[in-house]
Design an enzyme around this catalytic site. Structure first.
Site, short mmCIF file in Angstrom:
data_model
loop_
_atom_site.label_atom_id
_atom_site.label_comp_id
_atom_site.label_asym_id
_atom_site.label_seq_id
_atom_site.Cartn_x
_atom_site.Cartn_y
_atom_site.Cartn_z
N LYS A 203 0.86 -1.18 0.00
CA LYS A 203 0.00 0.00 0.00
C LYS A 203 0.89 1.23 0.00
CE LYS A 203 -4.30 1.39 -0.10
NZ LYS A 203 -5.19 1.04 -1.20
N SER A 405 -8.92 -0.62 -4.85
CA SER A 405 -9.17 -0.29 -3.45
C SER A 405 -10.68 -0.17 -3.22
CB SER A 405 -8.41 0.98 -3.06
OG SER A 405 -8.16 0.99 -1.66
#
Length: 619
Positions: A203, A405
């Protein structure tokens, strides 16, 4: 006893009011009648004069191809600030025109003009390219012309039957990938500390604000992603142009020597590499098309032709009957109500509910083109889709350029997920950014103090150092949301959270890679998603496609009435205000983009606000 003059005056005013009221009603009725006549005339005129045989459909593409028009002034201005063209075309309109023209015997060929085309993501380019291929499959030709071709323009041009280039032009192919700015040292110098709290090794979206270079994990993931995207691009071009495998890379790798060998003539180099079929100026192309078609009475047009917007106006979609409903989820995801061009948790959920309660809508397609955003807003959309399935209506998700996401989160409550091989998806991870500027304030001689009743009252105040206790609470919240995220994905994909965690950790994948890892069900186009939904709903051929969208706001209506000039002007003013004196334009654009994204993520500074955002852009 009333006075006679007073009674007379009241009587006179009463008659006057009656006349005024009658006149008011007459004027309103006349205005209403004029509006009705205008609408009827517009409906008949929109088709224009009868289309003649041997007509060329001219696709002079302008601006960006998007899924949905943005209708708010803020979004339009931000597009200007980020250097994006305000003019946008909807993908559905381009596909509708090409598919209709393929069946229209009066349309002889398509002329594809790409000088003003600003591009789209690779998945969208593939959709348009496939529509061009369908047009050619009927024996009709597509002629492409450009004064020069950049990488996105050329991908569409390559799918033409014949490709022409201006003699002073070039075909500029550069590959995928990018260089990014990293702001850690700069932020340290001004006294700003960006606290990143996350779950997921990969991430890496916020790394530019906490580091001076990408992490090894980020480099690994991006390299794997870009190589697959580039392979999809080069394979598509080489197949369309009937070039041997590796021809595109040989053209790029041999560019310095090749260009020197033709004395710097980039157009000749492209011709030798068989990327184009010939070199023509615009007037030579027009004369050539006149000889191939029918000369038009209008000397400006030259040959018999019709443009994209005029041909689109002639299409009449069905308005009644059983339908596959389509809801577009494009843009950043926010909690509440959002205009078209963004995904509002409440407003998009409301559209899904509207489709569920419409008896004519037999199945639903969610068309996703989103980098994510609010985890809470994403869950509102996902839950409403779950209720739609429970109500007995099939739900199919069609992924466009980007479904990452939060954009992947909203895809989990569906019967089938279809992605393009070039879709950017995954990024299953969450994070929070908590910038603090206490050191910057110290440098300015500004100090903050107070007497709150609890330590939490100022725990998230960016003017003060981040309280470790508050950071711990945010981390716990993020861990919980990540577990919820991966748990929901595991349930949707019929596997375990542990297996999902192996392909999650915030890592992005292409649609092809996601299919190999079980994150999507199949690879296909937007049209494939519509067909899949129709099959699940047991609809017969000729089913209707109904788009369920919010009505444009008042400001959007005004902007469209003004042709968008007001939004352009405002955006330019904002851009001018942000333009640092003497700063290179590329650096200015990067700063505007990166700091704009940072502002979007931390906007509001809500306690425990968790973002499911990949902060990525389509290629």
């Amino acid at each position: 006893m009333s006075h006679p003059s007073r009674s007379s005056a009241l009587s006179w005013f009463g008659r006057l009011w009656s006349w005024l009221d009658a006149g008011r009603r007459l004027v309103l009725n006349l205005v209403f009648l004029v509006l009705i006549v205008a609408v009827v005339v517009a409906l008949f005129k929109s088709r224009g004069p009868a289309l003649s045989d041997q007509t060329a459909l001219v696709l002079d593409l302008h601006g960006l191809i998007v899924e949905q028009q943005a209708d708010d002034l803020r979004s339009t201005a931000l597009q200007q600030v980020r250097g994006q063209d305000v003019e946008r075309m909807r993908l559905r309109d381009v596909l509708t025109v090409l598919d209709a023209a393929a069946k229209d015997t009066r349309i002889e060929h398509v002329v594809l003009v790409l000088d003003d085309f600003e591009g789209a993501g690779l998945a969208t380019l593939r959709e348009v390219a496939a529509a061009l291929d369908r047009f050619k499959a009927g024996g009709k030709k597509v002629i492409a012309w450009g004064s020069s071709y950049d990488q996105r323009q050329y991908f569409l041009a390559a799918h033409a039957s014949e490709v022409y280039l201006h003699p002073m032009g070039m075909v500029f192919l550069e590959g995928f990938g990018r260089y990014r700015n990293y702001y850690r040292d700069a932020l340290d110098k001004v006294g700003v500390n960006v606290n990143l709290i996350r779950v997921g090794t990969y991430k890496s979206a916020a790394e530019p604000f906490i580091a001076n270079a990408p992490s090894a994990a980020a480099k690994e993931a991006e390299s794997f992603l870009y190589k697959d995207l580039w392979s999809t691009y080069t394979d598509g071009v080489e197949k369309a142009r009937k070039l041997p495998a590796g021809a595109v890379m040989r053209y790029i790798d041999g560019a310095p020597e090749g260009l020197a060998a033709v004395s710097g003539d980039a157009a000749k180099l492209a011709l030798q590499a068989k990327l184009v079929d010939g070199l023509k100026t615009r007037d030579e192309l027009r004369d050539w098309l006149v000889k191939r078609g029918i000369k038009d009475a209008d000397p400006v047009k030259g040959f018999r032709q019709i443009g994209l917007s005029d041909y689109l106006a002639r299409q009449r979609p069905a308005l009644t009957g059983d339908a596959v409903g389509v809801i577009v989820a494009e843009g950043e995801i926010v909690d509440g109500v959002a205009p078209m061009g963004m995904v509002g948790g409440r407003s998009t959920a409301s559209l899904i509910r509207k489709a569920r309660e419409d008896d004519n809508i037999k199945a639903l397609v969610l068309r996703v083109n989103s980098p994510g955003g609010s985890a809470f807003g994403s869950e509102l959309v996902r839950r409403e889709l779950e209720l739609t399935r429970q109500a007995g209506k099939p739900v199919v998700v069609s992924m466009g350029d980007l479904a990452a996401s939060g954009g992947y989160w909203i895809a989990m409550a569906s019967d089938q997920v279809i992605a393009d091989p070039a879709t950017i998806t995954g990024s299953i991870g969450v994070f929070a950014l908590l910038p603090t500027a206490d050191k910057a304030m110290d440098k300015l001689g500004v100090h903050t103090d107070g007497v709150p009743t609890t330590w939490l009252a100022g725990a998230g105040d960016p003017r003060r150092p981040l309280d470790p206790r508050f950071a711990s609470m945010v981390q716990s919240s993020i861990d919980h949301v990540y577990a919820d995220f991966t748990g929901k994905v595991a349930q949707a994909r019929k596997t375990t959270p542990e297996k999902i965690n192996e392909v999650a950790q915030g890592r992005v994948w292409t649609g092809q890679q996601a299919k190999e890892r079980g994150l999507v069900d199949s690879l296909g186009s937007y049209g494939d998603a519509l067909k899949a939904a129709a099959v699940r709903a047991k609809l017969s051929e000729g089913y209707r496609v109904a788009y369920i969208e919010r009505e444009p706001g008042r400001m959007a209506g005004l902007l469209r009435a003004l042709g968008g000039d007001a939004a352009v002007a405002w955006g330019q003013q904002v851009k001018a205000g942000l333009m640092p004196l003497g700063m290179p334009p590329q650096l200015t654009r990067d700063l505007q983009r990166d700091l704009g994204l940072l502002a979007e993520v931390v906007d509001g500074r809500k306690p425990f606000s968790v973002s499911a955002h990949c902060l990525c852009e389509p290629y």
